[in-house]
Design an enzyme around this catalytic site. Sequence first.
Site, PDB file in Angstrom:
ATOM      1  N   GLY A   9      -8.041   6.588   3.102  1.00  0.00           N
ATOM      2  CA  GLY A   9      -7.802   6.216   1.708  1.00  0.00           C
ATOM      3  C   GLY A   9      -8.865   5.217   1.286  1.00  0.00           C
ATOM      4  O   GLY A   9      -8.642   4.285   0.526  1.00  0.00           O
ATOM      5  N   ILE A  36      -9.745  11.915   0.845  1.00  0.00           N
ATOM      6  CA  ILE A  36      -9.649  13.324   0.455  1.00  0.00           C
ATOM      7  C   ILE A  36     -10.728  13.664  -0.569  1.00  0.00           C
ATOM      8  O   ILE A  36     -11.094  14.813  -0.761  1.00  0.00           O
ATOM      9  CB  ILE A  36      -8.229  13.587  -0.114  1.00  0.00           C
ATOM     10  CG1 ILE A  36      -7.897  15.085  -0.110  1.00  0.00           C
ATOM     11  CG2 ILE A  36      -8.056  12.962  -1.492  1.00  0.00           C
ATOM     12  CD1 ILE A  36      -6.427  15.359  -0.344  1.00  0.00           C
ATOM     13  N   ARG A  37     -11.258  12.576  -1.222  1.00  0.00           N
ATOM     14  CA  ARG A  37     -12.288  12.774  -2.254  1.00  0.00           C
ATOM     15  C   ARG A  37     -13.618  12.204  -1.761  1.00  0.00           C
ATOM     16  O   ARG A  37     -13.640  11.199  -1.073  1.00  0.00           O
ATOM     17  CB  ARG A  37     -11.915  11.992  -3.536  1.00  0.00           C
ATOM     18  CG  ARG A  37     -10.729  12.495  -4.296  1.00  0.00           C
ATOM     19  CD  ARG A  37     -10.507  11.643  -5.570  1.00  0.00           C
ATOM     20  NE  ARG A  37     -10.047  10.291  -5.270  1.00  0.00           N
ATOM     21  CZ  ARG A  37     -10.764   9.177  -5.496  1.00  0.00           C
ATOM     22  NH1 ARG A  37     -11.964   9.262  -6.013  1.00  0.00           N
ATOM     23  NH2 ARG A  37     -10.275   7.993  -5.180  1.00  0.00           N
ATOM     24  N   TYR A 143       8.187   5.750  -4.948  1.00  0.00           N
ATOM     25  CA  TYR A 143       7.191   4.905  -4.268  1.00  0.00           C
ATOM     26  C   TYR A 143       7.898   3.811  -3.461  1.00  0.00           C
ATOM     27  O   TYR A 143       7.652   3.632  -2.275  1.00  0.00           O
ATOM     28  CB  TYR A 143       6.285   4.293  -5.331  1.00  0.00           C
ATOM     29  CG  TYR A 143       5.302   3.255  -4.848  1.00  0.00           C
ATOM     30  CD1 TYR A 143       5.424   1.931  -5.254  1.00  0.00           C
ATOM     31  CD2 TYR A 143       4.236   3.595  -4.029  1.00  0.00           C
ATOM     32  CE1 TYR A 143       4.513   0.971  -4.848  1.00  0.00           C
ATOM     33  CE2 TYR A 143       3.313   2.636  -3.619  1.00  0.00           C
ATOM     34  CZ  TYR A 143       3.460   1.332  -4.041  1.00  0.00           C
ATOM     35  OH  TYR A 143       2.552   0.371  -3.645  1.00  0.00           O
ATOM     36  N   LYS A 147       8.201   3.388   0.575  1.00  0.00           N
ATOM     37  CA  LYS A 147       7.673   2.187   1.230  1.00  0.00           C
ATOM     38  C   LYS A 147       8.770   1.501   2.060  1.00  0.00           C
ATOM     39  O   LYS A 147       8.515   1.010   3.158  1.00  0.00           O
ATOM     40  CB  LYS A 147       7.085   1.219   0.203  1.00  0.00           C
ATOM     41  CG  LYS A 147       5.779   1.681  -0.427  1.00  0.00           C
ATOM     42  CD  LYS A 147       4.679   1.835   0.620  1.00  0.00           C
ATOM     43  CE  LYS A 147       3.331   2.217   0.018  1.00  0.00           C
ATOM     44  NZ  LYS A 147       2.299   2.384   1.063  1.00  0.00           N
TER      45      LYS A 147
HETATM   46  C1  VAH Z   1       1.998  -0.351  -8.292  1.00  0.00           C
HETATM   47  N1  VAH Z   1      -0.011  -1.657  -7.856  1.00  0.00           N
HETATM   48  O1  VAH Z   1       2.027  -0.858  -9.398  1.00  0.00           O
HETATM   49  C2  VAH Z   1       1.144  -1.029  -7.223  1.00  0.00           C
HETATM   50  C3  VAH Z   1       1.933  -2.101  -6.498  1.00  0.00           C
HETATM   51  C4  VAH Z   1       3.548  -4.000  -6.713  1.00  0.00           C
HETATM   52  C5  VAH Z   1       2.764  -2.978  -7.426  1.00  0.00           C
HETATM   53  O2  VAH Z   1       2.705  -1.563  -5.491  1.00  0.00           O
HETATM   54  O3  VAH Z   1       2.618   0.638  -8.022  1.00  0.00           O
END
Ligand code: VAH
Length: 314
Positions: A9, A36-37, A143, A147
Site C-alpha cells: 500500500g 496495486i497501482r 471500515y 479495523k
Molecule cells: C478516515 N482518515 O477518515 C481515516 C481515518 C480516523 C480517520 O481512519 O477514514
Amino acid sequence: MQETILVIGSNGQIGTELVSKLRIIYDDSHVIACDIRRPDYDIKNAAPFEFVNVLEKDVLKNIFQKYKPTQVYLLAALLSATGEQNPKLAWDLNMNGLLNVLDLSLEYKTHKVYWPSSIAVFGPHSPKNHTPQYCVMDPNTVYGISKLAGERWCEYYFQKYGLDVRSIRYPGLISWKAAPGGGTTDYAIHIYHDALKKGSYQSFLSGETELPMMYMDDAIRGTIELMDAPAEQISIRSSYNFTGMSFTPETLAAEIKNHIPDFKLSYTPYDPRQAIASSWPASIDDNYAQKDWNWKPQFDLARMTEDMLNNLKK
Ligand code: VAH
C-alpha cells in the site's frame, strides 16, 4: 542484521511518506514498495517496486519468497467514506488482506509486522472525550468493524503464534505530499488546498465537529518509534490509542485565518460523512503509547498549519 522491509500500500497517503522515511533510515534497495497501482514517481529509476494485490495470496507468497522480508507494513485498505460506498470490498480487502499477510509473515518468519488501526474502531457508545484504550467499542462503519476485527486477529496471532505484530489507532492524518485516501477526516486536508486556491472552503462536516487529528510527520515518526521499541516494552498487541491534537472545522479555520485573514469557511448541505464523524471520539487518551514507548507529538495546530501552508505554496 540487514533489514528487508515490504511496504504494502506504498502509494497511499501514509505509504508514500513511510517509504521515503524508511529509505532514508535503511538501504534504499531493502525497502520494497508494493501497491496495486503504479506509483507516480518513475519506478525505473527508483528503488524496488512490486505490483501487489494483497488479496492474491499466491502472488503475495512469491513476493515473500523473493525478498524474505524481516519487516512488513500492511497499509492497503479502504477507508471510512469509500468503505461505506463499497462495504463488501472494504471488508474483503481490510480483513482478508490482513489475514493473508499474517499467515505469510508466520510462514516466512518475518520479525515484525505493522498494521494500522484507527479511531474508527470506537462508536456511538464509546466515551466521547479522552477515549480510553479499553472501553465499549461499537463501530458502525464497515471500515471501523474491519479495523476492530483486525485488532482482535493481530492480538490472536501474537498470543497464539508469537508473531510480533504492532499496531496504532491512527487519528485523522493531515499531510501535503500525497492525496488523502477517501476518509471522513479528509476535509482537514482539502481546506488548506482551497484556502490557498480560492480563499474559501465548504466543509462537509459541521463547524463544531471535534475529531482527533495528527500531522503526518508525527504519525510516521511515531510508527517507526513503535516498530523500533523493544518487544518487551509493548504491552498492547491489539492497537495503541494514539493522537496529536483535536480540533473542529471552526478552530482549524480560525488558525488558517492567522495566515490568510480573508479566508471564508462555509458548510455543504448534509453529507453522509457527518454521521461517521459524529460516531467517533472527539479526543483520545493515548497514555499507553506515552508510557510504553515514550510517545510525544511535536506538531500542534499552529505548527501544522504553518508547515502545511508553507509546503503547499511551493
Ligand atoms: C478516515 N482518515 O477518515 C481515516 C481515518 C480516523 C480517520 O481512519 O477514514
